[in-house]
Enzyme design. Structure first.
Site, PDB file in Angstrom:
ATOM      1  N   ILE A 181      45.898  45.210  27.444  1.00  0.00           N
ATOM      2  CA  ILE A 181      44.976  44.628  28.428  1.00  0.00           C
ATOM      3  C   ILE A 181      44.109  45.705  29.102  1.00  0.00           C
ATOM      4  O   ILE A 181      42.907  45.551  29.226  1.00  0.00           O
ATOM      5  CB  ILE A 181      45.739  43.814  29.503  1.00  0.00           C
TER       6      ILE A 181
ATOM      7  N   CYS B 249      38.849  52.325  38.205  1.00  0.00           N
ATOM      8  CA  CYS B 249      40.098  52.441  38.960  1.00  0.00           C
ATOM      9  C   CYS B 249      41.143  53.105  38.082  1.00  0.00           C
ATOM     10  O   CYS B 249      40.904  53.357  36.901  1.00  0.00           O
ATOM     11  CB  CYS B 249      40.572  51.104  39.501  1.00  0.00           C
TER      12      CYS B 249
ATOM     13  N   ASP C 220      31.477  42.077  34.462  1.00  0.00           N
ATOM     14  CA  ASP C 220      30.317  41.539  33.734  1.00  0.00           C
ATOM     15  C   ASP C 220      30.501  40.059  33.365  1.00  0.00           C
ATOM     16  O   ASP C 220      29.524  39.303  33.330  1.00  0.00           O
ATOM     17  CB  ASP C 220      30.057  42.370  32.473  1.00  0.00           C
TER      18      ASP C 220
ATOM     19  N   ASN D 197      48.864  37.590  43.806  1.00  0.00           N
ATOM     20  CA  ASN D 197      47.723  37.271  42.940  1.00  0.00           C
ATOM     21  C   ASN D 197      47.324  35.798  42.971  1.00  0.00           C
ATOM     22  O   ASN D 197      46.291  35.432  42.420  1.00  0.00           O
ATOM     23  CB  ASN D 197      47.988  37.722  41.494  1.00  0.00           C
TER      24      ASN D 197
END
Ligand code: UD1
Length: 434
Positions: free
Chosen positions: A330, A120, A128, A23
């Site tokens: 999350i 997903c 956005d 990441n």
């Protein structure tokens, strides 16, 4: 399709080494778009998402040399000209982090066409906030045929307050702002170490950035960025997965080459659950001789407990005495592993965002299916303590983010082998060793 065959029961012992952070590597590779000079990245993990990013950059006209200079984990990227600034759906649909090219492409070429990522397995994952931020910087953004098209002569510095903390959103706009005219002030930014890692590369390229790693980042735009060499941070999620592997298996495992400061929330929970962690400068030794105790977790943005460790922690909770409440804050749909763990004998009830795990339940081997990257890691962890031989199907999910996990785990005593159309190529069918 590859599968893992795992025979449980061995406590993991010895030293296991962590690779570079996927990441961090993904945004750092995207940052190469911002300059026509050469970017050299060290400690790039050999995982499938990196190959996907290579394809993405190459499809736009970049030269990308994975394994540059015969160094397996070194990459050279040169975006001298970007003849086709388009991220096509065929690539974006396989890796949502592809949207990280939106900001840098627009800043460098004045135009970007990027496929909308769509849904997903773990939730909606919209972009956005990336779009809103770029619009605040003066971009014109239109949408047609499933693509976003962004245009701007030169982006202009702006004040951006994120409605919600987003990791790749922070990274995307940070990259865009480096080449914008004037100053950009971003508030409510993600504080993840991967943002700081990207900022360190950008600064090495000549960007002017203050506050990366805090919730307020100030960027003074520059005319151009130049080449740089940068070493990617160790992967805190891979390290965390190995810590759980050591604890769940009742082992004595040293996770080497990590940054313990990035793992504080997990280390605290492991301590609370009864696994002992000894912290050194760049390694953590985890030991678990006795029984594990239930401990609740609630996922949060960094420095809270990472959502990317929730599934692995749940595997551990099935082996802890008592009731553990696991709350996912999350992503709305990140409990895909629950049904598969239940098939192995776990007692888990899901109610909205909270899973209640009652332990300790003995796990028994079964054929299980990986649904996403971290869910598949949790199934591997559960299999390490299950009775008999577990088959984990669809391990291409795990190959997206873990470098040769079966070789690393086998090195510390796990009985795991891969069968199928092997990835990477050199791996062959190997016998289970005792
Ligand atoms: C990154 C990580 C992923 C990790 C996640 C959360 C990479 C490549 N991936 O994903 O491994 O699980 O952070 O730590 O670094 N959101 C919006 N609008 C947006 C952007 C995000 O509503 O424009 C929402 C998401 O739906 C989600 C939350 O914000 O609910 C956090 O998502 P975000 O931090 O953006 O995740 P990613 O950056 O995609």
């Amino acid at each position: 399709m590859d599968k893992f065959i795992i025979r449980g029961g061995n406590p993991l012992q010895g030293t296991i080494r962590v690779s570079g952070a996927k990441n961090s590597a993904l945004p750092c590779m995207a940052a190469a778009i911002l300059t026509e000079d050469e970017i050299i990245l060290e400690n790039i993990p050999d995982v499938r998402d990196i190959e996907t990013e290579r394809k993405l950059l190459a499809s736009m006209g970049a030269e990308v040399d994975l394994g540059y200079g015969r160094a397996h984990h070194r990459t050279r990227i040169r975006c001298a000209s970007l003849s086709d600034p388009v991220a096509r759906y065929e690539i974006v649909k396989t890796m949502r982090a592809s949207s990280l090219v939106l900001g840098p492409l627009l800043a460098r070429t004045g135009m970007a066409r990027v496929a909308m990522p769509g849904g997903c397995a773990i939730g909606g994952r919209p972009i956005d906030l990336h779009i809103k931020g770029l619009q605040a910087m003066g971009a014109e953004i239109t949408q047609d045929h499933g693509y976003l098209e962004a245009r701007a002569q030169r982006l202009k510095g702006a004040r951006i307050v994120f409605d919600k903390i987003t990791v790749t959103g922070t990274e995307d706009l940070l990259m865009a702002a480096t080449l914008a005219e004037g100053e950009t002030l971003m508030e409510n930014c993600a504080r993840e170490p991967e943002v700081s890692d990207l900022a360190a590369l950008l600064v090495a390229m000549g960007a002017k950035i203050e506050g990366a790693g805090t919730s307020t980042i100030r960027i003074h735009g520059v005319e151009r960025l130049h080449g740089a060499r940068h070493r990617i941070y160790p992967d805190r999620i891979e390290a965390g997965t190995f810590l759980v592997a050591g604890a769940i298996s009742g082992g004595d495992l040293t996770v080497a080459g990590c940054n313990p400061a990035h793992l504080s929330a997990l280390i605290c929970k492991l301590d609370e659950a009864g696994a002992r962690c000894e912290i050194a400068a760049d390694s953590i030794r985890v030991r678990c001789g006795g029984s594990l105790r239930a401990a609740d977790i609630s996922t949060e943005e960094y420095p809270g407990f990472p959502t990317d460790m929730q599934a692995q922690y749940m595997a551990l909770a099935t082996q802890a005495d008592g009731v553990s409440q696991i709350t996912e804050n999350i992503f709305e749909n990140r409990f895909m592993h629950v049904q598969e763990l239940a098939r192995m004998g776990a007692n888990i009830r899901v109610d909205g965002r909270t899973a209640t795990v009652r332990g300790k339940t003995p796990l028994s081997s079964a054929a299980v299916m990986a649904s996403d990257l971290r869910a598949s890691a949790s199934l591997v962890l559960a299999a390490l303590v299950a009775d008999g031989e577990t088959i984990v199907d669809r391990v291409y999910h795990i190959d997206r983010g873990y470098e040769r996990i079966e070789e690393k785990l086998r090195g510390v005593g796990a009985q795991i082998r891969r069968i199928g159309n092997v990835f990477p190529q050199k791996q062959a069918v190997e016998p289970i060793t005792a």
